[in-house]
Scaffold this motif. Structure first.
Motif, PDB file in Angstrom:
ATOM      1  N   LEU A   1      65.036 -72.945  19.515  1.00  0.00           N
ATOM      2  CA  LEU A   1      63.890 -71.492  19.511  1.00  0.00           C
ATOM      3  C   LEU A   1      62.549 -70.945  20.581  1.00  0.00           C
ATOM      4  O   LEU A   1      62.973 -70.023  21.441  1.00  0.00           O
ATOM      5  CB  LEU A   1      63.017 -71.960  18.003  1.00  0.00           C
ATOM      6  N   LEU A   2      63.038 -72.617  20.870  1.00  0.00           N
ATOM      7  CA  LEU A   2      62.298 -72.271  22.523  1.00  0.00           C
ATOM      8  C   LEU A   2      62.156 -71.754  23.203  1.00  0.00           C
ATOM      9  O   LEU A   2      62.299 -70.961  24.590  1.00  0.00           O
ATOM     10  CB  LEU A   2      61.934 -74.230  23.198  1.00  0.00           C
ATOM     11  N   ASP A   3      64.411 -72.130  24.021  1.00  0.00           N
ATOM     12  CA  ASP A   3      64.899 -71.357  24.924  1.00  0.00           C
ATOM     13  C   ASP A   3      64.750 -69.833  25.275  1.00  0.00           C
ATOM     14  O   ASP A   3      64.647 -69.221  26.149  1.00  0.00           O
ATOM     15  CB  ASP A   3      66.266 -70.977  24.120  1.00  0.00           C
ATOM     16  N   GLY A   4      64.232 -69.390  23.007  1.00  0.00           N
ATOM     17  CA  GLY A   4      64.314 -67.302  23.705  1.00  0.00           C
ATOM     18  C   GLY A   4      63.163 -66.921  23.178  1.00  0.00           C
ATOM     19  O   GLY A   4      62.650 -66.003  22.984  1.00  0.00           O
ATOM     20  N   CYS A   5      61.913 -68.000  23.176  1.00  0.00           N
ATOM     21  CA  CYS A   5      60.635 -67.166  21.832  1.00  0.00           C
ATOM     22  C   CYS A   5      60.054 -66.631  23.511  1.00  0.00           C
ATOM     23  O   CYS A   5      60.216 -66.805  24.722  1.00  0.00           O
ATOM     24  CB  CYS A   5      60.039 -68.388  21.500  1.00  0.00           C
ATOM     25  N   GLU A   6      59.135 -66.264  22.262  1.00  0.00           N
ATOM     26  CA  GLU A   6      57.928 -65.477  23.151  1.00  0.00           C
ATOM     27  C   GLU A   6      57.092 -66.226  24.043  1.00  0.00           C
ATOM     28  O   GLU A   6      56.879 -67.344  22.842  1.00  0.00           O
ATOM     29  CB  GLU A   6      57.087 -64.229  22.281  1.00  0.00           C
TER      30      GLU A   6
ATOM     31  N   ALA B   1      53.565 -66.391  23.602  1.00  0.00           N
ATOM     32  CA  ALA B   1      52.808 -66.727  22.238  1.00  0.00           C
ATOM     33  C   ALA B   1      53.225 -68.018  20.865  1.00  0.00           C
ATOM     34  O   ALA B   1      52.061 -68.363  20.687  1.00  0.00           O
ATOM     35  CB  ALA B   1      52.815 -65.294  21.453  1.00  0.00           C
ATOM     36  N   CYS B   2      54.611 -68.034  20.897  1.00  0.00           N
ATOM     37  CA  CYS B   2      55.149 -69.026  20.242  1.00  0.00           C
ATOM     38  C   CYS B   2      55.578 -70.569  20.786  1.00  0.00           C
ATOM     39  O   CYS B   2      55.168 -70.969  19.782  1.00  0.00           O
ATOM     40  CB  CYS B   2      56.401 -68.879  19.594  1.00  0.00           C
ATOM     41  N   ARG B   3      55.216 -70.753  22.125  1.00  0.00           N
ATOM     42  CA  ARG B   3      56.407 -71.548  23.109  1.00  0.00           C
ATOM     43  C   ARG B   3      55.175 -72.773  22.315  1.00  0.00           C
ATOM     44  O   ARG B   3      55.345 -73.896  21.879  1.00  0.00           O
ATOM     45  CB  ARG B   3      55.791 -70.790  24.369  1.00  0.00           C
ATOM     46  N   PRO B   4      53.340 -72.559  22.096  1.00  0.00           N
ATOM     47  CA  PRO B   4      52.529 -73.737  22.460  1.00  0.00           C
ATOM     48  C   PRO B   4      52.772 -74.099  20.952  1.00  0.00           C
ATOM     49  O   PRO B   4      52.823 -75.431  20.869  1.00  0.00           O
ATOM     50  CB  PRO B   4      51.397 -72.767  22.093  1.00  0.00           C
ATOM     51  N   PHE B   5      53.314 -73.660  20.139  1.00  0.00           N
ATOM     52  CA  PHE B   5      53.145 -74.231  18.593  1.00  0.00           C
ATOM     53  C   PHE B   5      54.880 -74.416  18.393  1.00  0.00           C
ATOM     54  O   PHE B   5      54.648 -75.812  17.703  1.00  0.00           O
ATOM     55  CB  PHE B   5      53.510 -72.439  17.475  1.00  0.00           C
TER      56      PHE B   5
END
Length: 696
Positions: free
Chosen positions: A122-127, A129-133
């Motif tokens: 999920l981290l590979d392609g996330c925005e 804004a979602c990365r810290p979560f």
């Protein structure tokens, strides 16, 4: 002393404390103020679990509990970090949490390392804004792995020092099991039970909840553990007796994880997504835990459905007849229909949990705020008795206006608390096991869960019903008193009017005796509450306002603060203990009580309905169990939501009041949950003594 007796004695004497975790967390948290809040939280969580010492008691087979802080560290926690923790709690905000079961199938199928791999994807392609979560979720999962590895090492070290051969072998097996789970998918029944407990124990350490304890439920173990049990049984790797021992150890660990006065356990039975009735070996074994360990937890609910095996209800009644306060009996068919009516798909509606007491939420996908808040219904009546009315309907109109205003204000307050928590709180580890947080890249505190209900509870309903009938009889039909004259008498707590109070209490009809003219007021009140709550939508997705009529301990709390009421109740006495009749007022037997309690529609009250019934132990022998079963079946057939049964003699309760040290493990059912009788307030003890004892 055998293993279970020794472990239950330790649990009975144990004070549940997570100060060691809080100390480790806030030592790290205080040093990381410059970091982004998600990073600060996750790294402090990792540091806390990495530094937390494993705690393995002699005889334990399922491990994971928080050890007490050494005295010098306890002093440092109190002096240097508790204020930091309190400030963090205040900043994070108030409101409900942990009234849920997470997705244990996901844990057992994927293991923590599998979830970490998923998050990496999920981290590979996330925005951005979602990365810290996602990064915080990953770090918290890694913390669980580090802590499990510490338990594996501790067990191996204990085994090396242990001379007793059987215990050495047990410790070596604990080391091997903790070396695999919860990191990897479970491959055996033992690993599955250990994995489920260890995750729940780690979830219970919430750094933003230093003032309270987490009450996570264990979901449906007779479903998710069954494949492991049957596989091990077929391969000769386990016996039924060994499996029962592991389940008993799991039950004891709930008592080491959750302090008494709350509620934590699991449900069994019901129907699965294919419509098949769940009734297997583990259904019976999970109930047997109640009888084996005889502690306040697990709080077990048996989900009863039409056509289920008679042995399940036989088992439940047998356990209850021994004086246990569980299992509670839930109407699976009604609850499933209610979930579907509230928008839960049918394939999910079969998988629900009594979130603590009797509150129903979908397993693995909800962030419901149960009992948010409690409403004192008799007080609302007293508030509107400040003037005269032309009729009882006019008084009811004023009462409903007051009630509607209360529902609105309480809804706005709870929504505001959620809004604050959304901005200031987080729970990355929990978010990993609740749909749809990872799917949406959103923390559970920011609304990531699939269902975000608020479930207010309305307390003292039976007092209000009886009061309305008294007002009808004495004021509006009999014209013996005006509303204000009656209110003046109540304000003086019936002083100088004892004859009137006794006439009201002893002569006038009451809810619980199958009298339509009285019971009709319950229908009128509940219909209004359900319709009013349906008007509101909360801030997050699927954010409904769903009512309940149970009380936990709030009938005692409200009772102490409420003046005398028109039903003859004196000031300070507890209100009614659930949605059944008030204490001692059902005088026409248990069948009449059940008939009254099921004349109104329970289905909209998914937030929980609790009906208590009490039998003396002397009348609940083997020959009486078919009668108990018949009463349960009548209650369920008439649309009853949940029934809880106390089997205890008045003489036992009176003896426990006189000599509490001899009855420290006497468990009784209260208003949706169970507790140790000797730890209850004196007023609550008296309330239990006054409940009607029905013969069988």
């Amino acid at each position: 002393m055998n293993r279970i007796d020794a472990l239950r004695a330790e649990a009975l004497n144990r004070t549940v404390s997570y100060d060691a975790f809080f100390y480790g967390f806030f030592r790290s948290y205080a040093l990381r103020e410059a970091l982004p809040r998600e990073t600060r939280y996750a790294q402090a969580f990792y540091d806390a679990l990495r530094s937390l010492a494993p705690c393995i008691s002699d005889g334990e087979l399922i491990v994971g509990k928080c050890a007490p802080l050494p005295p010098e560290e306890q002093a440092d926690w109190e002096a240097s970090y508790r204020e930091t923790a309190q400030n963090a709690q205040n900043e994070a905000g108030w409101g409900q949490d942990s009234h849920m079961a997470v997705d244990y199938d996901l844990l057992l199928r994927c293991g923590v390392r599998g979830l970490i791999a998923r998050i990496d994807g999920l981290l590979d392609g996330c925005e951005d804004a979602c990365r810290p979560f996602y990064t915080a979720c990953r770090t918290c999962l890694e913390a669980v792995l580090v802590h499990a590895e510490a338990y594996a090492r501790a067990a191996a070290e204990l085994a090396a020092r242990t001379e007793e051969p059987d215990r050495k072998k047990e410790l070596e097996r604990i080391a091997a099991v903790c070396g695999r789970v919860p990191a990897y998918p479970a491959e055996s029944f033992y690993e599955a039970v250990q994995s489920v407990h260890f995750l729940t124990y780690c979830l219970s350490m919430n750094p933003f909840r230093v003032y309270g304890f987490q009450q996570f439920q264990l979901g449906r173990p007779d479903r998710y553990l069954l494949p492991y049990y049957r596989q091990d049984l077929q391969r000769g790797r386990i016996t039924p007796e060994e499996a029962q021992l592991l389940l008993d150890c799991l039950g004891i660990q709930i008592n080491n994880r959750v302090c008494n006065g709350l509620s934590s356990g699991y449900m069994v039975g019901g129907r699965d997504a294919s419509g098949e009735i769940v009734q297997n070996e583990l259904t019976l074994m999970c109930m047997q835990v109640i009888d084996d360990i005889r502690l306040v937890y697990p709080a077990v609910g048996l989900c009863c459905t039409e056509g289920m095996d008679e042995r399940l209800l036989d088992c439940a009644c047998r356990i209850l007849s021994h004086g246990r306060s569980h299992p509670a009996l839930f109407n699976d068919d009604l609850i499933t229909r209610s979930l579907i009516a509230y928008g839960v798909p049918a394939d999910e509606a079969c998988s629900y949990i009594h979130s603590t007491c009797v509150e129903i939420t979908p397993v693995g996908s909800s962030n419901a705020w149960v009992a948010s808040p409690y409403t004192n219904m008799p007080q609302l009546l007293l508030d509107v008795m400040d003037r005269e009315y032309s009729s009882l309907d006019a008084l009811l109109g004023a009462l409903f206006d007051r009630l509607d205003d209360s529902i609105r204000r309480n809804f706005e307050e709870q929504n505001a608390l959620r809004r604050h928590r959304c901005a200031h709180s987080m729970n990355p580890l929990l978010s990993c096991f609740v749909h749809d947080c990872l799917e949406r890249g959103t923390d559970i505190e920011q609304g990531g869960a699939r269902y975000n209900w608020i479930m207010p509870s309305f307390v003292g309903m039976a007092n209000l019903v009886d009061s309305l009938y008294v007002l009808k009889t004495l004021v509006f039909d009999g014209h013996e008193l005006s509303v204000r004259e009656f209110k003046a008498i109540l304000d003086e707590n019936f002083e100088g009017h004892e004859a009137l109070r006794r006439r009201i209490a002893e002569k006038l009809p009451k809810y619980g005796n199958d009298l339509d003219e009285v019971d009709a007021y319950m229908s009128r009140l509940t219909e209004h509450i359900a319709a009013e709550c349906a008007k509101y939508t909360c801030m997050f997705q699927n954010g409904r306002l769903i009512p309940s009529v149970f009380c936990w301990i709030m009938h005692d709390y409200f009772g102490q603060r409420t003046g005398a009421t028109p039903d003859g109740r004196v000031a300070g006495f507890p209100l009614g203990d659930g949605s059944g009749p008030c204490q001692g007022r059902e005088t026409h037997g248990p069948t009449a009580s059940i008939l009254s309690s099921t004349k109104w529609d329970h289905q909209p009250f998914l937030g929980g309905v609790a009906v208590n019934i009490k039998f003396p132990k002397s009348s609940a022998g083997e020959s009486a169990l078919p009668i108990m079963k018949s009463l349960i079946r009548v209650y369920l057939a008439r649309g009853g939501f949940e029934l809880q049964i106390n089997v205890v003699d008045r003489e036992t309760l009176e003896a426990a009041v006189r000599e509490p040290e001899l009855y420290r493990d006497l468990v009784v059912r209260i208003g949706g949950y169970s507790d140790y009788f000797v730890k209850l307030s004196p007023s609550m003890q008296q309330e239990l003594l006054l409940r009607t004892e029905h013969g069988l």
